[in-house]
Design an enzyme around this catalytic site. Structure first.
Site, mmCIF file in Angstrom:
data_model
loop_
_atom_site.group_PDB
_atom_site.id
_atom_site.type_symbol
_atom_site.label_atom_id
_atom_site.label_comp_id
_atom_site.label_asym_id
_atom_site.label_seq_id
_atom_site.Cartn_x
_atom_site.Cartn_y
_atom_site.Cartn_z
ATOM 1 C CG ASP A 92 0.004 -0.054 2.530
ATOM 2 O OD1 ASP A 92 0.327 -1.172 2.945
ATOM 3 O OD2 ASP A 92 0.383 1.003 3.063
ATOM 4 C CG ASP A 137 1.954 4.969 5.846
ATOM 5 O OD1 ASP A 137 1.327 3.998 6.280
ATOM 6 O OD2 ASP A 137 2.370 5.895 6.570
#
Ligand SMILES: [Zn+2]
Length: 180
Positions: A121, A123
């Protein structure tokens, strides 16, 4: 593993060469006195293992970054936008909640330690204000599932290509550290 940099994308692999410890509550030494271990930490990850991991990742055609700095936070919560921007500005490329103090404890025992980071991902901070959503647990698990097979292949290639002796110096580092 969350990315703190735009050019490190979900699905990429990073063979970290540095960490920044932002944990708060973890016991991080086996030696609490009278013997203590002042272990050299300039290059925490095994240089030989890192070389093997980078070359095997290239052979497997993975999207690979040959080095990176991971910020290890205490968790269990994810970062605020402000946390995330701060960690990125302090030099972090990646963020997660594990590998510290594991890397230090392994080195205290003279065990080579390698970090292969799979980016799941972006952040919270780096895309603040853009259309990309900050990290959620669903995002992490989905991306992990999607790339888990590649990770397994890489780990097994690293193991198969590790020689019995490397001369990397990790064991000697542990021996030099002990005082008392
Ligand atoms: Zn080593």
């Amino acid at each position: 593993m969350g990315s703190l940099k735009r050019n490190i994308k979900p699905g990429d692999f990073v063979i970290c060469d540095q960490f920044i410890d932002q944990t708060k509550k973890r016991k991080d030494t086996f030696f609490n006195g009278p013997q203590v271990a002042h272990i050299e930490m300039a290059y925490p990850y095994c240089p030989e293992f890192r070389k093997i991991a980078v070359s095997q990742a290239k052979k497997l055609n993975l999207r690979i970054h040959g080095k990176g700095t991971v910020v290890v936070i205490e968790g269990p919560r994810f970062s605020t936008l402000a946390d995330s921007l701060r960690f990125s500005k302090m030099g972090g490329d990646l963020i997660n909640m594990t590998q510290y103090p594991e890397v230090v404890l392994a080195l205290e025992l003279g065990i080579c330690y390698l970090n292969i980071s799979l980016v799941t991902d972006y952040d919270a901070g780096i895309y603040a204000g853009s259309k990309i959503k900050p990290v959620s647990i669903d995002q992490v698990l989905n991306n992990f599932k999607k790339n888990n097979a590649k990770l397994k292949k890489l780990v097994s290639a690293v193991i198969k290509n590790t020689p019995e002796r490397t001369g990397c110096g990790c064991k000697e580092k542990a021996e030099r550290a002990l005082i008392g």
